[in-house]
Enzyme design. Structure first.
Site: not given
Length: 541
Positions: A290-291, A294, A330-331, A440
């Protein structure tokens, strides 16, 4: 073979007197001959081992004990490298343990019992990352081929066909090693370009200095013209994200916002958009999956799906802006542990959001925190009604990425699909959620060379969480347990029960997507099912 360092025999007596229990699992010592061991039966050899779960194990080898090693758990010993002392390796060397047949062995206290006929082999597979380029074996092979070719040329006055074929294969293999950047963890780098990138990444710059450097490069490159070839490739699911640096990805994000006419439609200043994109980059953590890279992949997939499905002519610019921005944010500030962990560990996020999608609520809050800064506010020229529409859509789309709501959202989409109407507000809202969800989790729709390194990153993040759950006495998430999960089994289940049902429904609305996302996912399922059938558990990172 393993080289063991000699230490005082008093170590054994000290360990034997401890109250820490001995495990029954044992590993055969293959580092010495029987004669050497029998002549030195009073000697004791020790190596410190650090298990990925952060527990510590000390291997004690008593040469009079039938040539066997016993594992000793010590929760209080200092951190040390995995078997590095045994292999006489440097701190940054990469070690792997193999079975006699060459398959990789995962080092853990759950190693299978073995015999003198099934010993384990410990090897250094790559040396210091700062000094390795193309393996020396290839250079030696090339020199030998050149020498042989020259000799044959003198005798035959031309190079035989078989010689040309061998040389071509060597060159092809070298080009493959030089171009696959996601194999950098093996110590394989390009001689010049990648060595420079590695030096930049390993330089002792502070986080602020590194970000400033990225910003300067981003602003400098943003004035350059992106080729039409890159723009066209950016619109496809086969886009290879591993070839791009952070500053380059920021430029491509700017291209996406520009090509979808967001700057014109919402009177967004270019400098404000650049500040917004850079601030988003700064809020992504450097964790395995989750970076920022991504987040770029998810946004790029959303951008590609918009073009492939011609949504520019089916939805308004506001809805498109919501979907692209939701994919981008989104993250934001993801800590690397999922909602189940947050709730079970009673973290600040779980307490703040009352156990209701704590991560997704946090991502939304961080996104609007960035947008509240005047220099980053790409929404400042929207009317009140437009802003409310945007904010409501963003929150709904990001909250839809909580996999706990997957079946709920997919079932709503199935119900409306036979009568779907692009003029129906509720129908469009569900579609936007589906589009963000597909983007996603679309990794397996990409070519295997792009998708598989991301899967390795995801599994590493999963295993880190399960290790933490075990160490803290929390319930262990089943599909994240490194002791029970393999790469093939995790993917076959995920593809079969999550991806294909979701992608199939979207393809029913947009048949053109079958060749772009559904067929690649089916091929990925066949690939991992084949590995699973062949006993692919050893392929787990």
């Amino acid at each position: 073979m393993v080289t063991w360092r000699e230490q005082s025999s008093a170590t054994t007596a000290q360990l034997r007197k401890s109250k820490v229990p001995w495990l029954e699992r044992r590993v055969l010592l293959t580092g010495c001959s029987a004669e050497a061991m029998s002549s030195a039966h009073e000697q004791v050899f020790c190596v410190c081992v650090c298990h990925p779960s952060c527990s510590h194990y000390e291997v004690v080898i008593n040469l009079s004990d039938v040539f066997m090693i016993e594992w000793w758990i010590n929760d209080h010993c200092y951190e040390s490298d995995l078997f590095r002392a045994a292999a006489e390796a440097e701190p940054h060397h990469i070690l792997k343990m193999f079975k006699p047949n060459g398959s990789i062995v995962k080092i853990s206290p759950l190693l299978d019992n073995n015999t003198p006929e099934s010993y384990y082999r410990l090897e250094v597979v790559a040396t210091d990352l700062t000094s390795v380029s193309i393996p020396a074996e290839l250079d030696d092979m090339e020199l030998r081929l050149q020498h042989l070719e020259n000799k044959l040329m003198e005798d035959a006055e031309k190079t035989p066909g078989v010689m040309c074929e061998i040389q071509a294969q060597v060159e092809k293999f070298k080009r493959k090693l030089e171009s696959v950047e996601h194999l950098s963890w093996l110590g394989l780098f390009r001689d010049e370009v990648d060595q420079q990138r590695l030096q930049q990444k390993t330089s002792r710059l502070s986080e602020h200095e590194e970000r400033s450097l990225v910003y300067k490069k981003f602003i400098h490159m943003s004035s350059l013209q992106v080729t039409e070839e890159v723009r066209d490739h950016l619109k496809t699911p086969v886009f290879d994200n591993w070839q791009w640096e952070e500053s380059e990805m920021l430029v491509l994000l700017q291209v996406m916002f520009t090509d979808l006419d967001f700057l014109t439609a919402f009177h967004i200043e270019l400098s404000v958009l650049q500040n917004f994109l850079f601030e988003v980059f700064c809020h992504y953590n450097s964790i395995p999956f989750h970076n920022f890279q991504h987040c770029f992949c998810v946004t790029q997939m959303m951008y590609g799906l918009i073009w492939l499905t011609d949504l520019r002519n089916k939805l308004g610019p506001m809805d498109l802006l919501i979907m692209v921005t939701a994919a981008l944010c989104h993250d934001l500030d993801h800590p690397g542990y999922n909602n189940v962990y947050q709730i079970n560990a009673q973290t600040d996020l779980a307490l703040r959001y009352n156990d209701i999608s704590p991560l997704e609520n946090h991502h939304c809050a961080v996104a609007f925190g960035i947008l509240s800064k005047p220099e980053c506010n790409i929404l400042k020229n929207l009317s009140n009604n437009q802003y409310k529409h945007f904010r409501g859509g963003m929150i709904k789309c990001i909250l839809a990425t909580d996999m706990a709501r997957h079946n709920e959202i997919l079932n709503k989409f199935k119900v409306i699909l036979p009568v779907f109407d692009f003029n129906n507000k509720d129908h469009k809202e569900v579609l936007m959620k589906i589009m963000v969800k597909v983007s996603d989790i679309s990794n397996e729709a990409r070519p295997m060379a792009v998708a598989e390194p991301w899967l390795d990153c995801l599994l590493q993040e999963f295993f880190n969480q399960s290790d933490s759950e075990k160490s803290r006495g929390l319930p262990v998430t089943p599909f994240m347990d490194r002791d029970t999960v393999s790469k093939p089994s995790s993917q076959t289940n995920f593809i079969r029960f999550v991806l294909i049902p979701l992608f199939s429904e979207l393809t029913n609305l947009f048949p053109c997507l079958e060749q772009h996302i559904l067929e690649p996912v089916r091929r990925a399922l066949d690939y991992y099912a084949g590995l699973e059938g062949a006993g692919g558990k050893d392929k787990t990172p």
